[in-house]
Design an enzyme around this catalytic site. Structure first.
Site, PDB file in Angstrom:
ATOM      1  N   LYS A 108     -12.167 -33.048 -45.903  1.00  0.00           N
ATOM      2  CA  LYS A 108     -11.371 -33.983 -45.095  1.00  0.00           C
ATOM      3  C   LYS A 108     -12.038 -35.342 -44.865  1.00  0.00           C
ATOM      4  CE  LYS A 108      -8.562 -30.620 -42.560  1.00  0.00           C
ATOM      5  NZ  LYS A 108      -8.102 -30.128 -41.267  1.00  0.00           N
TER       6      LYS A 108
ATOM      7  N   ASP B 188      -3.027 -33.435 -38.213  1.00  0.00           N
ATOM      8  CA  ASP B 188      -3.524 -32.343 -37.356  1.00  0.00           C
ATOM      9  C   ASP B 188      -3.403 -32.711 -35.871  1.00  0.00           C
ATOM     10  OD1 ASP B 188      -4.240 -30.578 -39.375  1.00  0.00           O
ATOM     11  OD2 ASP B 188      -6.263 -31.377 -39.565  1.00  0.00           O
TER      12      ASP B 188
END
Ligand code: NAP
Length: 289
Positions: A69, A104
């Site tokens: 990420k 997220d």
């Protein structure tokens, strides 16, 4: 039917063997009537090179999971402001430019608000963990005006997270400490929300929980980011103590739906995706039994 015109989306990360994202995404495309397919891509060598090469292979978008990420940011032309602050991208869209986003944060806050109420400001949240998902939660909670306490096994990491949040979110109230029994007990006493952002309790270690159930008060909303199993030991015990609980499955589905919106501009069918996610986990549990 897959043809040369089919749009290709996918997931990069490691490990991917147990990912249920392909089932969730492909069920959504079918329902939406999209000529698209979602695959898992195992990256060999440099993830930056892989992401840079993806558009030339006709890939339209990627989800990114651990451990890539942060690293993928080097491969992007533009990074959305929130993802840049957090230092983590979980959605990439290939267009004229290669752009990175973080869904997220939005997904986790939406799920939490559904149970804890829309106004989180002034609430006290205890966050366990300081990894990728804890970072997203810490930024999300601080942006909502929560007072955040981060407890992590490696104290240095929770201190860094608290410092990063403070430097990017004006007025953020966030503190950190090492994860220990005493710290946990004290922090839980002051908390309205408890979030487990560690893998403790995740399959196959389903008997584990960081929190001693006796510490929980019924007023606390308990959220576990783990989605396999859908109900962790922490959530089971919290429920028994009278707490409202939130599992990780909805967050997974919401961030997947937000990815589809970024890639296609269309709203994704949350209900279908959620029932497909549950079905995939039931199949997984059946295969293991
Ligand atoms: P990560 O970046 O690897 O971070 C893991 C964190 O958990 C670290 O802070 C680590 O502490 C801590 N930890 C690991 N093992 C521990 C143990 N035995 N005792 C205490 N602390 C421990 O992982 P992540 O990406 O944040 O994922 C964490 C969990 O959230 C996973 O279960 C993942 O499946 C879940 N998740 C769910 C979603 C969703 O959509 N529902 C999204 C993302 C992640 P140290 O710093 O000391 O190593």
């Amino acid at each position: 039917m897959l043809t040369s015109r089919t749009s290709i989306y996918g997931l990069i990360g490691h490990p991917l063997e147990h990912s249920i994202s392909p089932q969730i995404q492909n069920a959504a495309y079918t329902k939406m009537g999209l000529d698209a397919v979602y695959l898992c891509f195992r990256v060999r060598g440099s993830v930056v090179k892989a992401v840079r090469a993806a558009p030339s292979l006709g890939i339209s978008g990627l989800n990114v999971t651990i451990p890539y990420k942060s690293e993928v940011i080097k491969a992007l032309d533009v990074v959305d402001e929130l993802a840049r602050k957090i230092g983590a991208v979980n959605v990439i869209r290939f267009g004229d430019e290669t752009a990175g986003y973080n869904t997220d944060v939005g997904a986790s806050m939406r799920v939490l608000k559904e149970v804890a109420g829309d106004d989180l400001s002034g609430r006290s949240a205890l966050l366990l963990g300081a990894g990728g998902s804890a970072r997203a939660m810490a930024f999300g909670l601080a942006r909502e005006g929560c007072e955040v306490i981060v407890l992590n096994r490696t104290a240095r990491k929770s201190a860094t997270l608290a410092k990063d949040v403070s430097s990017h979110i004006p007025g953020a109230r966030i503190s950190s400490a090492a994860l220990g029994h005493r710290q946990l007990e004290q922090a839980i006493q002051r908390s309205d929300v408890l979030v487990n952002a560690t893998p403790v309790g995740m399959y196959p270690n389903v008997g584990q929980s960081i929190v001693d159930a006796a510490m929980l008060r019924p007023e606390i909303v308990v959220m576990d980011l783990i989605y396999n199993p859908p109900v962790t030991r922490l959530l089971r015990e919290a429920s028994k103590r009278g707490c409202k609980t939130i599992g990780g499955l909805k967050m997974l589905v919401y961030q997947a739906a937000d990815s589809i919106q970024i890639w296609t501009g269309k709203k994704a069918p949350i209900d279908i995706m959620l029932s497909e996610a549950k079905r995939a986990l039931r199949n997984f549990a059946f295969q293991q039994s």
